[in-house]
Enzyme design. Sequence first.
Site, mmCIF file in Angstrom:
data_model
loop_
_atom_site.group_PDB
_atom_site.id
_atom_site.type_symbol
_atom_site.label_atom_id
_atom_site.label_comp_id
_atom_site.label_asym_id
_atom_site.label_seq_id
_atom_site.Cartn_x
_atom_site.Cartn_y
_atom_site.Cartn_z
ATOM 1 N N VAL A 216 15.168 -2.852 -42.973
ATOM 2 C CA VAL A 216 16.096 -1.984 -43.702
ATOM 3 C C VAL A 216 16.940 -1.137 -42.743
ATOM 4 O O VAL A 216 17.416 -0.065 -43.103
ATOM 5 C CB VAL A 216 15.329 -1.073 -44.694
ATOM 6 C CG1 VAL A 216 14.741 -1.890 -45.820
ATOM 7 C CG2 VAL A 216 14.249 -0.264 -43.976
ATOM 8 N N GLY B 68 24.438 -13.485 -28.812
ATOM 9 C CA GLY B 68 24.057 -12.133 -28.441
ATOM 10 C C GLY B 68 22.984 -11.606 -29.361
ATOM 11 O O GLY B 68 22.881 -12.031 -30.508
ATOM 12 N N HIS B 69 22.151 -10.733 -28.839
ATOM 13 C CA HIS B 69 21.199 -10.052 -29.707
ATOM 14 C C HIS B 69 21.129 -8.586 -29.308
ATOM 15 O O HIS B 69 21.293 -8.218 -28.152
ATOM 16 C CB HIS B 69 19.816 -10.710 -29.681
ATOM 17 C CG HIS B 69 19.231 -10.882 -28.320
ATOM 18 N ND1 HIS B 69 19.150 -12.110 -27.700
ATOM 19 C CD2 HIS B 69 18.696 -10.002 -27.442
ATOM 20 C CE1 HIS B 69 18.588 -11.974 -26.511
ATOM 21 N NE2 HIS B 69 18.299 -10.701 -26.337
ATOM 22 N N THR B 70 20.929 -7.757 -30.325
ATOM 23 C CA THR B 70 20.892 -6.317 -30.123
ATOM 24 C C THR B 70 19.499 -5.802 -30.436
ATOM 25 O O THR B 70 18.939 -6.118 -31.480
ATOM 26 C CB THR B 70 21.916 -5.616 -31.031
ATOM 27 O OG1 THR B 70 23.222 -6.143 -30.745
ATOM 28 C CG2 THR B 70 21.914 -4.120 -30.791
ATOM 29 N N ARG C 5 24.619 -36.012 -16.919
ATOM 30 C CA ARG C 5 23.889 -35.962 -15.646
ATOM 31 C C ARG C 5 24.768 -35.476 -14.501
ATOM 32 O O ARG C 5 24.608 -35.841 -13.340
ATOM 33 C CB ARG C 5 23.261 -37.318 -15.278
ATOM 34 C CG ARG C 5 22.000 -37.636 -16.028
ATOM 35 C CD ARG C 5 22.285 -38.244 -17.385
ATOM 36 N NE ARG C 5 22.577 -39.664 -17.255
ATOM 37 C CZ ARG C 5 23.123 -40.411 -18.225
ATOM 38 N NH1 ARG C 5 23.468 -39.860 -19.371
ATOM 39 N NH2 ARG C 5 23.330 -41.690 -18.036
ATOM 40 N N GLY D 254 19.585 -11.199 -37.053
ATOM 41 C CA GLY D 254 18.715 -10.124 -36.580
ATOM 42 C C GLY D 254 17.491 -10.629 -35.846
ATOM 43 O O GLY D 254 16.446 -9.982 -35.840
ATOM 44 N N LYS D 255 17.616 -11.768 -35.178
ATOM 45 C CA LYS D 255 16.476 -12.367 -34.470
ATOM 46 C C LYS D 255 15.976 -11.462 -33.344
ATOM 47 O O LYS D 255 14.772 -11.323 -33.138
ATOM 48 C CB LYS D 255 16.876 -13.737 -33.902
ATOM 49 C CG LYS D 255 17.201 -14.780 -34.951
ATOM 50 C CD LYS D 255 17.567 -16.112 -34.316
ATOM 51 C CE LYS D 255 18.849 -16.072 -33.530
ATOM 52 N NZ LYS D 255 20.042 -15.749 -34.343
ATOM 53 N N THR E 200 28.145 -9.524 -31.563
ATOM 54 C CA THR E 200 27.667 -8.901 -30.328
ATOM 55 C C THR E 200 28.360 -9.481 -29.108
ATOM 56 O O THR E 200 28.691 -8.773 -28.161
ATOM 57 C CB THR E 200 26.144 -9.113 -30.195
ATOM 58 O OG1 THR E 200 25.506 -8.589 -31.356
ATOM 59 C CG2 THR E 200 25.600 -8.410 -28.971
ATOM 60 N N ARG F 297 32.690 -10.396 -38.501
ATOM 61 C CA ARG F 297 31.993 -11.494 -39.154
ATOM 62 C C ARG F 297 32.469 -11.637 -40.592
ATOM 63 O O ARG F 297 32.650 -10.642 -41.297
ATOM 64 C CB ARG F 297 30.484 -11.251 -39.133
ATOM 65 C CG ARG F 297 29.896 -11.216 -37.737
ATOM 66 C CD ARG F 297 28.429 -10.813 -37.748
ATOM 67 N NE ARG F 297 27.916 -10.653 -36.381
ATOM 68 C CZ ARG F 297 27.024 -9.764 -36.025
ATOM 69 N NH1 ARG F 297 26.516 -8.933 -36.923
ATOM 70 N NH2 ARG F 297 26.611 -9.691 -34.776
ATOM 71 N N THR G 110 31.312 -11.682 -29.166
ATOM 72 C CA THR G 110 32.756 -11.864 -29.239
ATOM 73 C C THR G 110 33.516 -10.616 -29.651
ATOM 74 O O THR G 110 34.705 -10.497 -29.360
ATOM 75 C CB THR G 110 33.088 -12.965 -30.254
ATOM 76 O OG1 THR G 110 32.634 -12.544 -31.557
ATOM 77 C CG2 THR G 110 32.415 -14.273 -29.877
ATOM 78 N N GLY G 111 32.855 -9.685 -30.356
ATOM 79 C CA GLY G 111 33.560 -8.539 -30.903
ATOM 80 C C GLY G 111 34.387 -8.883 -32.124
ATOM 81 O O GLY G 111 35.104 -8.035 -32.666
ATOM 82 N N GLN H 123 21.746 -18.429 -31.969
ATOM 83 C CA GLN H 123 22.607 -18.871 -33.061
ATOM 84 C C GLN H 123 21.798 -19.083 -34.353
ATOM 85 O O GLN H 123 20.782 -18.438 -34.552
ATOM 86 C CB GLN H 123 23.402 -20.128 -32.672
ATOM 87 C CG GLN H 123 24.484 -19.873 -31.641
ATOM 88 C CD GLN H 123 24.061 -20.209 -30.227
ATOM 89 O OE1 GLN H 123 23.126 -20.946 -29.980
ATOM 90 N NE2 GLN H 123 24.754 -19.637 -29.275
ATOM 91 N N ASP I 181 23.324 -14.389 -36.109
ATOM 92 C CA ASP I 181 23.487 -12.953 -36.383
ATOM 93 C C ASP I 181 22.574 -12.463 -37.499
ATOM 94 O O ASP I 181 22.883 -11.482 -38.184
ATOM 95 C CB ASP I 181 24.954 -12.631 -36.748
ATOM 96 C CG ASP I 181 25.939 -13.171 -35.728
ATOM 97 O OD1 ASP I 181 25.735 -12.876 -34.530
ATOM 98 O OD2 ASP I 181 26.881 -13.878 -36.111
#
Length: 423
Positions: free
Chosen positions: A413, A39-41, A141, A14-15, A298, A304, A300-301, A223, A12
């Site tokens: 920012v 998740g990513h936003t 396998r 900001g990737k 993002t 944090r 799980t809701g 992650q 989380d």
Amino acid sequence: MFTIITGSQFGDEGKGKIVDLMSGDYDLVVRFQGGNNAGHTVKVGEDVYKLHLIPSGFLLDSRVLIGPGTVVDPEVLAEEMDMLAEGGIELSPEKMGVDAKTSIIMPYHIELDVMREAKRTEKIGTTGRGIGFAYIDKVARDEIRMADLTSKDKLLQRLSELAPSKEAAIRELDGNPGIVMDEQLIDKYVKLGERLAPYITDVSYEVNKALDDGKSVLAEGAQGTHLDVIHGTQKFVTSSCTIAGSACANIGVGPTKVDSVLGIVKAYITRVGEGPMPTELFDDAGKQIQTVGGEVGTTTGRSRRCGWFDLPLLKKAIYLNGYTSIALTKLDVLSNLDPIKVCVSYELGGEVLDYPPEDAADLAACKPVYEDLPGWENDLTAVKSFDDLPQAAKDYVLYLEDKMGVPVDYISVGPAREQTFRK
């Protein structure tokens, strides 16, 4: 050029935003591990895209690839494609590719995940999306691969081999074993396989060929470093290797091809779910950071957990990833906090540590040792350059840069693309 981007904390950081910003300079953007538990936003103007599988470079000219080190829920992938299509973004097979060897998250993986977490006396905070059990099958396998979905006969053959053990495992956890060979679910996955078949590719070949041809590749991790299955805060980790070196193994490209590694670092620290977090805040400062930073997962809701910047953990992340530069995100969230604290070491059993202990229980017992820095009251969200920051904010960035020993290349920012600038 081959660049790897990873999160340096607990995810989380900001990737997605930074990858979106940089992807215009890269021909390929490749996701190399994890699943839809991450998740990513990406925010561009008034448009906000919340994604879990599709790499962030989809908005620009980059070709986006999902590598064989990931695990994919094909239903989630199809939903993301539909969501983007509704917004006018069509992901053709020329725009996106998925490796044939990518492991598929099957309904029984989700069933096992949910039931296993419910049985734990000490929860580990799994998202219940079947990620861990899909990775277990990869190592054992016993996986279903993307290529297996393209033929109903092939899928049925694999499922018939796996069904007895999967049904027994689900039965033992008091789940529904009928989910393994459910005809409607099988037909749904076959249809998903037919839809995704044109996107199947060899990601390793594409990446290596692109590099040979002088093209640029950006590898995107999910992650964060301290959720790495080997080096993270066991047992409160994810199911894959999140550090930069795993990009080479999970994509299929030699480490000598790597030119740079960018670490995404939040100006404070957050964590979703369980696990040690020495600088976690339970006071008004923590509530302010959580509220102003919009710190809600993002995927799980879940809210944090928020804390002050942790230098010992960051030092370990720098060692594990070999960062050549840093992107510092969410600096604006620290406005109107005074003082701003930075954890420079830990106290544990009468000793002072400047590096995290190996054992997660010891890390949980660590007491942070802080240095105080002056805060600032200015709103930073309209700042366009480092020189325009208030002096206290500049000093904070320079202080972190000095302590990390790695140059800060980008500062963010705000959530929008235009709210990030080069230092």
